[in-house]
Design a protein around this motif. Structure first.
Motif, PDB file in Angstrom:
ATOM      1  N   PRO B   4       0.821  -1.210   0.000  1.00 28.02           N
ATOM      2  CA  PRO B   4       0.000   0.000   0.000  1.00 28.02           C
ATOM      3  C   PRO B   4       0.851   1.255   0.000  1.00 28.02           C
ATOM      4  O   PRO B   4       0.438   2.275  -0.528  1.00 28.02           O
ATOM      5  N   LEU B   5       2.033   1.150   0.569  1.00 32.49           N
ATOM      6  CA  LEU B   5       2.906   2.319   0.571  1.00 32.49           C
ATOM      7  C   LEU B   5       3.167   2.757  -0.856  1.00 32.49           C
ATOM      8  O   LEU B   5       2.946   3.900  -1.234  1.00 32.49           O
ATOM      9  N   LEU B   8      -0.008   3.932  -2.574  1.00 29.30           N
ATOM     10  CA  LEU B   8      -0.317   5.301  -2.204  1.00 29.30           C
ATOM     11  C   LEU B   8       0.483   6.274  -3.057  1.00 29.30           C
ATOM     12  O   LEU B   8      -0.029   7.235  -3.614  1.00 29.30           O
ATOM     13  N   LEU B   9       1.773   5.958  -3.173  1.00 29.37           N
ATOM     14  CA  LEU B   9       2.668   6.853  -3.890  1.00 29.37           C
ATOM     15  C   LEU B   9       2.379   6.862  -5.377  1.00 29.37           C
ATOM     16  O   LEU B   9       2.336   7.900  -6.010  1.00 29.37           O
ATOM     17  N   VAL B  12      -0.590   8.939  -6.166  1.00 28.24           N
ATOM     18  CA  VAL B  12      -0.299  10.359  -6.078  1.00 28.24           C
ATOM     19  C   VAL B  12       0.431  10.814  -7.326  1.00 28.24           C
ATOM     20  O   VAL B  12       0.088  11.808  -7.961  1.00 28.24           O
ATOM     21  N   MET B  13       1.435  10.020  -7.733  1.00 26.48           N
ATOM     22  CA  MET B  13       2.231  10.401  -8.901  1.00 26.48           C
ATOM     23  C   MET B  13       1.394  10.358 -10.165  1.00 26.48           C
ATOM     24  O   MET B  13       1.450  11.255 -10.991  1.00 26.48           O
ATOM     25  N   THR B  16      -0.925  13.355 -10.326  1.00 24.77           N
ATOM     26  CA  THR B  16      -0.325  14.675 -10.483  1.00 24.77           C
ATOM     27  C   THR B  16       0.267  14.819 -11.876  1.00 24.77           C
ATOM     28  O   THR B  16       0.164  15.852 -12.495  1.00 24.77           O
ATOM     29  N   GLN B  70      -9.995   4.373  -2.179  1.00 24.07           N
ATOM     30  CA  GLN B  70      -8.630   4.896  -2.115  1.00 24.07           C
ATOM     31  C   GLN B  70      -8.260   5.649  -3.396  1.00 24.07           C
ATOM     32  O   GLN B  70      -7.594   6.674  -3.349  1.00 24.07           O
ATOM     33  N   SER B  73     -10.086   9.049  -3.352  1.00 26.14           N
ATOM     34  CA  SER B  73      -9.470   9.913  -2.354  1.00 26.14           C
ATOM     35  C   SER B  73      -8.137  10.468  -2.873  1.00 26.14           C
ATOM     36  O   SER B  73      -7.809  11.633  -2.662  1.00 26.14           O
ATOM     37  N   THR B  74      -7.401   9.619  -3.568  1.00 24.00           N
ATOM     38  CA  THR B  74      -6.119  10.075  -4.110  1.00 24.00           C
ATOM     39  C   THR B  74      -6.325  11.115  -5.203  1.00 24.00           C
ATOM     40  O   THR B  74      -5.568  12.086  -5.301  1.00 24.00           O
ATOM     41  N   ILE B  76      -8.701  13.255  -5.378  1.00 24.37           N
ATOM     42  CA  ILE B  76      -9.072  14.537  -4.788  1.00 24.37           C
ATOM     43  C   ILE B  76      -7.894  15.168  -4.054  1.00 24.37           C
ATOM     44  O   ILE B  76      -7.673  16.373  -4.130  1.00 24.37           O
ATOM     45  N   GLN B  77      -7.094  14.325  -3.382  1.00 21.22           N
ATOM     46  CA  GLN B  77      -5.870  14.840  -2.754  1.00 21.22           C
ATOM     47  C   GLN B  77      -4.983  15.537  -3.761  1.00 21.22           C
ATOM     48  O   GLN B  77      -4.345  16.524  -3.484  1.00 21.22           O
TER      49      GLN B  77
END
Lengths: 271, 406
Positions: B4-5, B8-9, B12-13, B16, B70, B73-74, B76-77
């Protein structure tokens, strides 16, 4: 790898709403809250048991397997190839397979053990609090064996034949020769296998996630699945707190591996 | 490695960097994958039709239920929300002021077509933000062969009759199980809701959470007794999930009774292994209550996308489109026109009949999104042999109140 690390640290310093919207900076607040989590001691001790047991059992079994596969026997290549299978298969698929093997009603493990008279009745391997961790560890060992065995096998291949011969000429028993000649020369391979396995097992997500998905709460989680549950699957639903766990995880693993390499004297082993 | 680490990353990448790729006119539509066979073909067809009509392209993403929370959520983050999102919750998004209201993106005709109960379930502080996309209702499934063998004439109507039936089936031996009770994390809140309501309790009393009411403690104790005192459930019901646990056992013919829904009936019909009947829930009250579930479509407020979102939603809510999809997936209608069209289908009758009496979870309260997860993760502990129903409900109540009150 630098950018994601920065994002992770930044995320751990902020508060997010459940939708993922940034709600402001909280400094080290998430870390302080993490220390206050009731489940943390359980999860930490689960993680230690999970990593140490899998790595230790895997190493012992792999030493034996590597020795066996280093010997010449008919069908050696077939066995060598077979060993790769659990490594090549996706961890999710392997885990799902074990869910069925362990199943209380349909699983072949209960079928076999009850059939052989080892057990009086079926056991709910994944639902019983006393057996679920061992059941997961067995799968962890199963999928770690191939890689470890191959590292050790490569190590064995680098040991020149004449040292074995010298030991034999000196009258050393096979066990004595193994302990005094083979093992010391295998030390670099063992170090690599241990360090990599610690990282790999610590970070392992699919096995615990899949085999433990039926169990409520955090009683059998490791730091990795704990992080995921905090972010997305528990009443906490907190990405900032989960990122803090993520940072702690990275730090833990770095410290553990560094400490390990220091105590075993990495440089001496290389020489 | 799929940790998950890194997950998660990576998300995000991905989101973006994806930001630069946006150009021309296109909308992003995120749809949950309801089934492998039907979800993709329908939405792809709809997207093509939409592009043909409007010239706007559709970036269609299908996400499985396990990772949709997840991934959204990512998004929107990373400040890259979709334009249209399909999910089983909406009020947290409305609370964060991310959504268009119905008046902004639905034509009056569409808005007026919603069945009132479902429209009510999509309102946040009186305004409709979560547009019902489809619904389902639970029903009580029983194995007719096991009922016949145990000499049970009719499906139980009360809890006493239910316990009696479960006991008789369990006594058949040979691995027969009275009732399959899934209180593991997958869908525990659904199973619990049904028992809770039929036991005379509720999630809330007025505007206040009432999770640890006396009625609820009594109900949870009843469930715990089923498992530990009467022993008429499968092993470890607090650690059994619905899909690969309770449903699987029922499909295998081992189980006398289980709570199912229309897609489960579809699977049973396809396998033809178990002869089953569908009935109303056994109840302690005067009339049976079932759980209705509605999922939502939402339009995200973004610069210059209002018109495109409106046109997309209007296209989905054309009666022929929405009904075509709901029928294919085996779910229930959310519009009056859909209800009229689908009521001809005999197979759906038990569920459609149950729909007027169906109650919804308190999805209109943003705190529910956390309460639901908390219930999923914890209620199973109460039916363990050493479980403490009152204590578990007290904790859930405390967390619910802390999650935002109201």
């Amino acid at each position: 790898m630098v950018y994601p690390a920065i994002v992770l640290v930044r995320t751990s310093l902020a508060r997010y709403s459940i939708t993922g919207r940034h709600q402001g900076w909280v400094g080290l607040g998430n870390y302080a809250r993490l220390l206050g989590q009731e489940a943390l001691p359980t999860v930490v001790s689960n993680t230690i048991v999970w990593v140490l047991t899998i790595v230790a059992v895997t190493l012992v079994l792999s030493l034996g397997l590597a020795q066996l596969l280093n010997a010449r026997f008919p069908g050696r290549n077939v066995v060598r190839w077979t060993l790769i299978v659990p490594w090549a298969a996706s961890l999710i698929v392997t885990s799902k397979l074990f869910v069925w093997i362990y199943d209380y009603y349909f699983g072949i493990l209960n079928g076999a053990l009850v059939g052989l008279g080892v057990l009086g009745g079926p056991v709910d391997w994944l639902g019983n609090d006393r057996t679920v961790m061992s059941a997961m560890i067995a799968v962890g060992v199963f999928v770690s064996l191939p890689f470890t065995t191959y590292v050790l096998l490569a190590g064995l291949a680098t040991i020149p034949n004449d040292v074995h011969e010298a030991a034999r000429v000196d009258g050393a028993s096979p066990w004595r020769a193994y302990r005094s000649v083979t093992l010391p020369l295998l030390k670099p391979a063992l170090l690599v296998a241990t360090a990599l396995n610690v990282i790999y097992v610590f970070n392992s997500f699919p096995i615990v996630w899949t085999l433990n998905d039926r169990n409520p709460g955090f009683a059998h989680d490791t730091m990795i699945t704990y992080m995921y549950k905090i972010a997305f699957r528990s009443g906490l639903r907190d990405v900032g707190l989960a990122a803090a766990v993520g940072v702690v995880n990275v730090a833990l693993i770095l410290v553990a591996v560094a400490a390990y390499l220091r105590t075993v004297n990495w440089r001496d082993a290389e020489a | 490695m799929r940790t998950p680490l890194t997950l998660l990353l990576v998300f995000v990448m991905a989101f973006t960097s994806g930001a630069c790729g946006r150009g021309g006119s296109a909308i992003t539509v995120v749809i949950a994958e309801y089934s492998k066979d039907h979800t993709k073909p329908f939405w792809q067809g709809l997207a093509e039709q939409y592009t043909k009509q409007t010239g706007t392209k559709v970036d269609l993403r299908f996400i499985d239920w396990n990772s949709i929370d997840q991934q959204v959520s990512t998004m929107i983050q990373a400040n890259q929300p979709p334009d249209v999102l399909n999910l089983n919750s909406f009020s947290s998004y409305a609370k964060d002021r991310l959504l268009y209201s119905a008046d902004e993106v639905l034509s009056p005709k569409t808005k007026d077509d919603f069945i009132e109960a479902f429209a009510r379930g999509g309102r946040y502080q009186g305004t409709l933000y979560g547009f019902p996309i489809l619904s389902s209702a639970r029903a009580f499934f029983y194995n007719q062969d096991l009922f016949a063998r145990a000499g049970i004439a009719a499906p139980p109507k009360t809890w006493d009759e239910f316990l009696d039936a479960a006991t008789k089936i369990q006594k058949l031996g040979g691995g027969a199980i009275g009732y399959a009770l899934p209180l593991g994390p997958e869908e525990a809140q659904a199973e619990w809701s049904i028992w809770m309501w039929n036991g005379g309790g509720d999630w809330k009393s007025g505007e206040q959470w009432a999770i640890n009411s006396d009625a609820n403690v009594a109900t949870l104790s009843f469930l715990s007794d089923l498992a530990n005192r009467h022993k008429v459930t499968q092993v470890n019901p607090g650690k059994t999930n619905r899909t690969d646990g309770a449903f699987q056992l029922f499909k295998d013919g081992k189980v006398g009774m289980v709570m199912g829904f229309s897609p489960f009936a579809k699977e049973l019909d396809a396998e033809k292994k178990v002869r089953y009947g569908v009935a109303a829930m056994p109840t302690r009250g005067s009339s049976a209550v079932t759980l209705g579930v509605e999922d939502y479509l939402m339009g995200f407020k973004k610069k210059d996308n209002q018109d495109a979102v409106k046109k997309f939603l209007d296209l989905y809510y054309q009666p022929e489109n929405i009904t075509k999809w709901i029928t294919a997936e085996g779910f229930l209608p959310v519009t009056k026109s859909g209800l009229t069209q689908m009521s001809a289908n005999e197979k759906l009758r038990p569920y459609l009949d149950a729909l007027p009496n169906a109650r919804l979870a308190p999805t209109t309260d943003p705190a529910w999104d956390k309460v639901k997860l908390d219930v999923q993760q914890n209620i199973g502990r109460a039916v363990q042999p050493d479980g403490k129903p009152r204590q578990v409900l007290d904790e859930l109540q405390k967390n619910a109140v802390a999650s935002g009150g109201r």
